[in-house]
Design an enzyme around this catalytic site. Sequence first.
Site, PDB file in Angstrom:
ATOM      1  N   LYS A 124     -14.863  23.611 -49.711  1.00 41.74           N
ATOM      2  CA  LYS A 124     -13.777  22.683 -50.048  1.00 41.74           C
ATOM      3  C   LYS A 124     -12.471  23.446 -49.968  1.00 41.74           C
ATOM      4  O   LYS A 124     -12.452  24.663 -50.193  1.00 41.74           O
ATOM      5  CB  LYS A 124     -13.951  22.131 -51.471  1.00 41.74           C
ATOM      6  CG  LYS A 124     -13.325  20.792 -51.684  1.00 41.74           C
ATOM      7  CD  LYS A 124     -14.255  19.704 -51.213  1.00 41.74           C
ATOM      8  CE  LYS A 124     -13.643  18.346 -51.272  1.00 41.74           C
ATOM      9  NZ  LYS A 124     -14.664  17.320 -51.001  1.00 41.74           N
ATOM     10  N   ASP A 164     -10.015  14.662 -47.304  1.00 47.02           N
ATOM     11  CA  ASP A 164     -10.425  14.323 -48.667  1.00 47.02           C
ATOM     12  C   ASP A 164      -9.206  13.606 -49.259  1.00 47.02           C
ATOM     13  O   ASP A 164      -8.378  13.073 -48.499  1.00 47.02           O
ATOM     14  CB  ASP A 164     -10.806  15.598 -49.459  1.00 47.02           C
ATOM     15  CG  ASP A 164     -11.586  15.294 -50.731  1.00 47.02           C
ATOM     16  OD1 ASP A 164     -12.779  15.002 -50.645  1.00 47.02           O
ATOM     17  OD2 ASP A 164     -10.989  15.309 -51.833  1.00 47.02           O
ATOM     18  N   GLY A 236      -8.790   2.856 -56.776  1.00 43.28           N
ATOM     19  CA  GLY A 236      -8.044   3.448 -55.668  1.00 43.28           C
ATOM     20  C   GLY A 236      -7.794   2.423 -54.581  1.00 43.28           C
ATOM     21  O   GLY A 236      -8.272   1.272 -54.645  1.00 43.28           O
ATOM     22  N   PHE A 237      -7.003   2.835 -53.581  1.00 44.20           N
ATOM     23  CA  PHE A 237      -6.799   1.967 -52.411  1.00 44.20           C
ATOM     24  C   PHE A 237      -6.688   2.829 -51.153  1.00 44.20           C
ATOM     25  O   PHE A 237      -6.093   2.452 -50.159  1.00 44.20           O
ATOM     26  CB  PHE A 237      -5.562   1.073 -52.592  1.00 44.20           C
ATOM     27  CG  PHE A 237      -4.282   1.817 -52.865  1.00 44.20           C
ATOM     28  CD1 PHE A 237      -3.506   2.284 -51.812  1.00 44.20           C
ATOM     29  CD2 PHE A 237      -3.859   2.067 -54.155  1.00 44.20           C
ATOM     30  CE1 PHE A 237      -2.338   2.991 -52.056  1.00 44.20           C
ATOM     31  CE2 PHE A 237      -2.689   2.771 -54.412  1.00 44.20           C
ATOM     32  CZ  PHE A 237      -1.919   3.238 -53.352  1.00 44.20           C
ATOM     33  N   GLY A 238      -7.266   4.028 -51.211  1.00 40.11           N
ATOM     34  CA  GLY A 238      -7.216   4.956 -50.076  1.00 40.11           C
ATOM     35  C   GLY A 238      -8.314   4.659 -49.080  1.00 40.11           C
ATOM     36  O   GLY A 238      -8.918   3.585 -49.072  1.00 40.11           O
ATOM     37  N   ASN A 239      -8.560   5.658 -48.256  1.00 39.61           N
ATOM     38  CA  ASN A 239      -9.495   5.536 -47.157  1.00 39.61           C
ATOM     39  C   ASN A 239     -10.906   5.124 -47.602  1.00 39.61           C
ATOM     40  O   ASN A 239     -11.553   4.272 -46.983  1.00 39.61           O
ATOM     41  CB  ASN A 239      -9.522   6.921 -46.486  1.00 39.61           C
ATOM     42  CG  ASN A 239     -10.276   6.913 -45.223  1.00 39.61           C
ATOM     43  OD1 ASN A 239     -10.074   6.024 -44.414  1.00 39.61           O
ATOM     44  ND2 ASN A 239     -11.158   7.865 -45.059  1.00 39.61           N
ATOM     45  N   VAL A 240     -11.353   5.707 -48.694  1.00 42.07           N
ATOM     46  CA  VAL A 240     -12.718   5.449 -49.159  1.00 42.07           C
ATOM     47  C   VAL A 240     -12.832   4.016 -49.695  1.00 42.07           C
ATOM     48  O   VAL A 240     -13.741   3.264 -49.333  1.00 42.07           O
ATOM     49  CB  VAL A 240     -13.123   6.489 -50.227  1.00 42.07           C
ATOM     50  CG1 VAL A 240     -14.459   6.149 -50.842  1.00 42.07           C
ATOM     51  CG2 VAL A 240     -13.142   7.892 -49.622  1.00 42.07           C
ATOM     52  N   ALA A 241     -11.865   3.620 -50.542  1.00 41.46           N
ATOM     53  CA  ALA A 241     -11.860   2.266 -51.099  1.00 41.46           C
ATOM     54  C   ALA A 241     -11.763   1.242 -49.965  1.00 41.46           C
ATOM     55  O   ALA A 241     -12.427   0.197 -49.976  1.00 41.46           O
ATOM     56  CB  ALA A 241     -10.688   2.104 -52.060  1.00 41.46           C
TER      57      ALA A 241
END
Length: 447
Positions: A124, A164, A236-241
């Site tokens: 990481k 990430d 959240g509202f990023g890439n994953v969400a």
Amino acid sequence: MKTREIMARLQAKYPGEVEYLQAVQEVLESVEDVYNMHPEFEKAKIVERMVEPDRVFSFRVTWTDDKGEVQTNTGYRVQFNSAIGPYKGGLRFHRAVTPSMLKFLGFEQTFKNALTTLPMGGAKGGSDFDPKGKSNAEIMRFCQAFMTELWQCIGPDQDIPAGDVGVGGREIGYLYGMYKKLAREYNTGVLTGKGSTWGGSILRPEATGFGALYFVNHVLRNAGEEIAGKTIAVSGFGNVAWGACIKARQMGAKVVAISGPDGVCHIPDGISDEMIDYMLVMRASNRDRVEDMADKFPEQAFFTAGKKSWSIPVDIALPCAFQNELSEEDAKELVANGCTCCCEVSNMGCQPGAIHYFQNNGVLFAPGKAVNAGGVATSGLEMTQNAQHLSWTAEEVDARLHQIMKSIHEQCVRYGKREDGTVDYVKGANIAGFMKVAQAMLEQGVI
Ligand code: GLU
């Protein structure tokens, strides 16, 4: 295994590294029984070696902001474990990043990557750079400055970073551009999450969210339930969400909450395609503000300041933002409101008290290292494509992702089945990942 002694030693050596100690404790507790059945692990001191990163790089990153002021941040890469493959894991750009946070994430990554069935070690990296409020040009200059140091530590057979929190396709583009210039070679295999026109996997942006929903589906089916018709709260509202919302909709579930650092948006009729597209605009704006969704769709989305997604009544909770974002209090509120399933999509999204509360109250719970492994798995597929100079279609990648998530679920069931037939996904995922890494370390000798 002397779990208590090992923990006491680590606590004394790394006081205050709460997340790292929490992650190690969870793994040790899960694997203790299996470990004790393998005296050869104890003899080779596998656990004592596994909890320490192989090496940690730390470097100064200096760049110039739009006002002409010189800014300095710190960059890191934690290469945790390379027993089953080259170091692999994301880069996190967030103001709260510390070496300790990246150490905990690298530790978790090692087990997650082992679960994917692909040959990848754990790593990481990242920086305490805060993307909030930064212009596109500032992001680019920071990424370029970061890579002038990082490039010496990475390589396609050595260490392959990806995105990430705070690092998506745009950042990977800027990072790769500078890598290419410094290394003087077009070697796409050095990073994953690249653009689809220059070596990226066509499905990588969606993969973490898609894989998570495939996993949720397996968890529900295994318990005799269906995902269609369920209500979901996402944080959240990023890439994953974003990927999770797309797949949830395709599967007939309704996402009724998304959140940001400023509060929560309640979407009673479920998130629409237009709103899902708008999440990308919100992320690219670097405003880090979920209220923007309610401003844009005032008839459908209702913002409450200071509240989390866990205050909205739902069937399924999906933490998609940050570690420890769901507390025991949140878990109690969710359960009181009828929630029956919580799958971590963020790494270690739930606090230990929340996990225990869910498990003690019959809520289906699965940990991030199993649920979100589709992201890094698709990175692994991207690495294969790059090595073979070929590109698969979205359908081909999706079919492989399906297969991998199914396999991860099977591994969890194999190692985590309780006597009453239910599954302890925490235990299952930890044992499955651990056994693979431990066996490889044993076979490679004391190094
Ligand atoms: N950062 C993601 C994770 O936590 C993806 C890592 C990768 O694709 O290498 O697994």
